[in-house]
Scaffold this active site. Sequence first.
Site, short mmCIF file in Angstrom:
data_model
loop_
_atom_site.label_atom_id
_atom_site.label_comp_id
_atom_site.label_asym_id
_atom_site.label_seq_id
_atom_site.Cartn_x
_atom_site.Cartn_y
_atom_site.Cartn_z
N ARG A 33 -48.03 51.77 17.82
CA ARG A 33 -47.55 51.96 19.19
C ARG A 33 -46.06 52.29 19.27
O ARG A 33 -45.57 52.76 20.28
CB ARG A 33 -47.84 50.72 20.04
CG ARG A 33 -47.02 49.50 19.68
CD ARG A 33 -47.37 48.32 20.56
NE ARG A 33 -46.59 47.15 20.19
CZ ARG A 33 -46.78 45.94 20.70
NH1 ARG A 33 -47.74 45.74 21.58
NH2 ARG A 33 -46.02 44.93 20.33
N ILE A 39 -42.07 46.22 12.36
CA ILE A 39 -40.85 45.42 12.55
C ILE A 39 -40.03 45.37 11.26
O ILE A 39 -38.81 45.53 11.27
CB ILE A 39 -41.20 43.99 13.02
CG1 ILE A 39 -41.76 44.02 14.45
CG2 ILE A 39 -40.00 43.07 12.95
CD1 ILE A 39 -40.79 44.51 15.49
N GLU A 185 -29.25 34.10 8.28
CA GLU A 185 -28.80 35.45 7.92
C GLU A 185 -27.88 36.01 9.00
O GLU A 185 -26.80 36.55 8.70
CB GLU A 185 -30.00 36.37 7.68
CG GLU A 185 -30.71 36.09 6.37
CD GLU A 185 -31.91 36.98 6.10
OE1 GLU A 185 -32.61 36.73 5.11
OE2 GLU A 185 -32.16 37.93 6.88
N GLY A 268 -38.16 31.15 14.97
CA GLY A 268 -39.39 31.60 14.34
C GLY A 268 -40.06 32.76 15.05
O GLY A 268 -39.49 33.37 15.96
N VAL A 269 -41.29 33.06 14.63
CA VAL A 269 -42.02 34.20 15.18
C VAL A 269 -43.37 33.74 15.72
O VAL A 269 -43.89 32.70 15.33
CB VAL A 269 -42.24 35.32 14.12
CG1 VAL A 269 -40.94 35.93 13.68
CG2 VAL A 269 -43.02 34.79 12.93
N HIS A 441 -27.21 37.08 -22.42
CA HIS A 441 -25.91 36.48 -22.09
C HIS A 441 -24.85 37.59 -21.99
O HIS A 441 -24.84 38.49 -22.80
CB HIS A 441 -25.50 35.50 -23.19
CG HIS A 441 -24.13 34.92 -22.99
ND1 HIS A 441 -23.89 33.91 -22.09
CD2 HIS A 441 -22.94 35.22 -23.57
CE1 HIS A 441 -22.60 33.61 -22.12
NE2 HIS A 441 -22.00 34.39 -23.02
#
Length: 462
Positions: A33, A39, A185, A268-269, A441
Amino acid sequence: MNYDVIVIGSGPGGYVAAIRASQLGLKTAVVERESLGGICLNWGCIPTKALLKSAQVFEYINHAAEYGIKTAEAEADFAAVIKRSRGVADGMSKGVQFLMKKNKIDVIMGTGKVKPGNKVEVKAADGSQKEYTATSIILATGGRSRELPNLKQDGKKVIGYRQAMVLPEQPKSMVVVGSGAIGVEFAYFYATLGTKVTIVEFMENVVPVEDEDVSKQLLRSFKKAGIEIMTSSSVESVDTSGAGCKVQVKTASGMQTLECDIVLSAAGVVANIENLGLEETGIKTEKGKVVVDEFYNTSVKGYYAIGDIVGGQALAHVASAEGIICVEKIAGHKPEPLDYNNIPGCTYCSPEIASVGYTEKAAKAAGYELKIGKFPFSASGKASAAGAKDGFVKLIFDAKYGELLGAHMIGANVTEMIAEIVVARKLETTGHEMIKSVHPHPTMSEAIMEAAADAYGEVIHL
């Protein structure tokens, strides 16, 4: 038009499922759509990482003197940072368009709705409707920012993550509600560019799904960066009637009022399952999610669901894996069900966070006797050379059989290191095998070998 597979939603679950279906010889279509990539590509994973990279570059410039480099005073061009992020997102979406063409997948633009009889109705932007049929229909409609009842988003002063990515100007102050991946974030991004940031977290620890040692380290690192953090606190109301916002916060010691330009709701979602035709088709839901079995069959034959709208972790890579398993099962293959206890989680603030498997608390609650190894980056030669000594690697082993139960990392580039642990756990690697696997290393990844050695009393560099 008739298809073997129609996928509703083209995010990292949907477009990946469609490509895998096409690879397996199934005639496939995707219904979208808004923008291909969903997202994740357009408003989530990818453009946020572009924003965070800009913040990291700005941080490097501001600390250049620590590396022996003299620079003029740096200035962040907020509009240019946002523009770069949108450019990255647009490029990724075009990449998905290319993949659709390459794999001969039909893209149907519009809002999809399932109907009984293996039908999908698509309403185009101009209001016209068309019906399609498919042997298998996969719902992959993703999620959106969760709106708290006492924190209604107006898109201007009280915003969700989408608005946070395209603000017309940088706010001087911001309250971030929630300290999950999205919250920390954006807190890091805005604070690094000079916004005064306060995080309000309902739980007693920031990044509450992480191991407690990781939460404590992030708290220290964020406070050192000037980010204010209020845990065991909740936002009761926001007054937006004035020039800015007055935020009423309930804390253990009573009510406090915070003043800021912008409130970012990062609690949250929630799954996009409304107006999908689920009730009409008879597809069962529970607690806001579509009910599926281990191969993503819904309660109605021929209809499947993957990604944020089902019960697993709401992560892009989980949706992709679910999409592939779902389609391979549809095509008659014999895929393994997804092991949800071996899914890595990554948070891209600075320092980064990466984890997989049991936390120490969860492993103890599950009845395991533990061997725990921890190696701080302050003892890593590569971390010292890079000027990135914050953080550690923590490994949790079952003392009886040596099974690697969980790994928890916080520090520079740890999101690139966690895949080693995911593979090790998949292969049922023991602690001794990790110790004897020679790591190069100097690298940050040596900390994994050293943490394993610490768990067994064999650590060299501590």
